[in-house]
Design a protein around this motif. Structure first.
Motif, PDB file in Angstrom:
ATOM      1  N   VAL A  42      73.847  46.549  76.120  1.00 56.67           N
ATOM      2  CA  VAL A  42      73.867  46.922  77.531  1.00 56.67           C
ATOM      3  C   VAL A  42      72.717  46.217  78.258  1.00 56.67           C
ATOM      4  O   VAL A  42      71.841  45.639  77.617  1.00 56.67           O
ATOM      5  N   ILE A  49      68.069  51.144  81.133  1.00 54.92           N
ATOM      6  CA  ILE A  49      69.255  50.402  81.560  1.00 54.92           C
ATOM      7  C   ILE A  49      69.040  49.981  83.014  1.00 54.92           C
ATOM      8  O   ILE A  49      68.901  50.827  83.903  1.00 54.92           O
ATOM      9  N   TYR A  51      71.002  48.166  85.098  1.00 50.43           N
ATOM     10  CA  TYR A  51      72.156  48.155  86.007  1.00 50.43           C
ATOM     11  C   TYR A  51      73.106  49.256  85.580  1.00 50.43           C
ATOM     12  O   TYR A  51      73.690  49.193  84.497  1.00 50.43           O
ATOM     13  N   THR A  52      73.249  50.259  86.427  1.00 48.15           N
ATOM     14  CA  THR A  52      74.136  51.382  86.132  1.00 48.15           C
ATOM     15  C   THR A  52      75.192  51.503  87.220  1.00 48.15           C
ATOM     16  O   THR A  52      75.056  50.934  88.304  1.00 48.15           O
ATOM     17  N   LYS A  54      79.426  51.647  88.573  1.00 52.47           N
ATOM     18  CA  LYS A  54      80.728  51.005  88.412  1.00 52.47           C
ATOM     19  C   LYS A  54      80.982  49.975  89.503  1.00 52.47           C
ATOM     20  O   LYS A  54      80.618  50.180  90.661  1.00 52.47           O
ATOM     21  N   GLY A 142      75.271  55.414  78.628  1.00 52.14           N
ATOM     22  CA  GLY A 142      74.149  55.466  79.562  1.00 52.14           C
ATOM     23  C   GLY A 142      74.511  55.083  80.985  1.00 52.14           C
ATOM     24  O   GLY A 142      73.637  54.751  81.771  1.00 52.14           O
ATOM     25  N   ASP A 143      75.791  55.098  81.324  1.00 56.91           N
ATOM     26  CA  ASP A 143      76.280  54.685  82.635  1.00 56.91           C
ATOM     27  C   ASP A 143      75.998  53.214  82.913  1.00 56.91           C
ATOM     28  O   ASP A 143      75.907  52.784  84.066  1.00 56.91           O
ATOM     29  N   ALA A 144      75.866  52.403  81.838  1.00 59.31           N
ATOM     30  CA  ALA A 144      75.658  50.961  82.015  1.00 59.31           C
ATOM     31  C   ALA A 144      76.826  50.369  82.784  1.00 59.31           C
ATOM     32  O   ALA A 144      77.977  50.785  82.624  1.00 59.31           O
ATOM     33  N   ALA A 145      76.536  49.375  83.618  1.00 56.79           N
ATOM     34  CA  ALA A 145      77.580  48.716  84.394  1.00 56.79           C
ATOM     35  C   ALA A 145      78.363  47.712  83.543  1.00 56.79           C
ATOM     36  O   ALA A 145      79.533  47.469  83.798  1.00 56.79           O
ATOM     37  N   GLU A 147      78.634  45.828  79.315  1.00 58.81           N
ATOM     38  CA  GLU A 147      78.237  45.710  77.906  1.00 58.81           C
ATOM     39  C   GLU A 147      78.844  44.417  77.387  1.00 58.81           C
ATOM     40  O   GLU A 147      79.974  44.072  77.719  1.00 58.81           O
TER      41      GLU A 147
END
Length: 155
Positions: A42, A49, A51-52, A54, A142-145, A147
């Motif tokens: 991520v 993280i 960048y989180t 969508k 982790g709500d990553a934008a 991966e």
């Protein structure tokens, strides 16, 4: 003396972080024959993280591409750790896989993943040209934008 790839990273203004430890029951890399498979990374920077969210709901394309690039930086950190610090052992980037957190109606996932693909070519030249899959998903750890995972041919 830094290797060819380390020198290229330096030219690009990039510093690889220490490879992150897995957060669940998996290993960060697997070597089988002349292939090195790197688990999904991520956009982590300094343990956070970076960048989180969508795409299509607050995350713009510039941030998505930057997130994909940062993911590839973390992939390269894992590869370097697995190759005893020598990225010159990478013969070719075989495949990148990208997961883009986005709303169902968002369809430009491939453009977001170009952040990682463009960096692979910038770092490895022609050997950085790769096969690729990019998939839109409803959520990432982790709500990553974004991966990114990878397969490298190595010596």
């Amino acid at each position: 003396m830094p290797g060819r790839i380390d020198a290229r990273l330096q030219e690009l203004g990039l510093t690889l972080p220490v490879a992150a430890k897995p957060i669940a029951n998996y290993v960060p890399t697997v070597r089988t024959g002349n292939l090195l498979v790197v688990s999904g990374q991520v956009p982590m920077r300094d343990g956070v993280i970076a960048y989180t969210g969508k795409l299509g709901a607050g995350v713009g394309m510039d941030d998505a591409q930057a997130a994909a690039q940062l993911c590839l930086v973390n992939v390269l950190a894992q590869a370097k750790a697995a190759l005893d610090g020598d990225l010159d052992r990478v013969v070719r980037v075989v495949r990148l896989g990208g997961f883009i957190a986005c709303l169902p109606e968002f369809t430009a996932m491939a453009m977001a993943m170009n952040g990682a693909s463009d960096l692979a070519v910038a770092v490895f030249g022609e050997a950085g040209r790769h096969a690729r899959s990019t998939i839109g998903v409803p959520a990432l750890p982790g709500d990553a934008a974004v991966e990114v995972e990878a397969i490298f041919e190595v010596a």
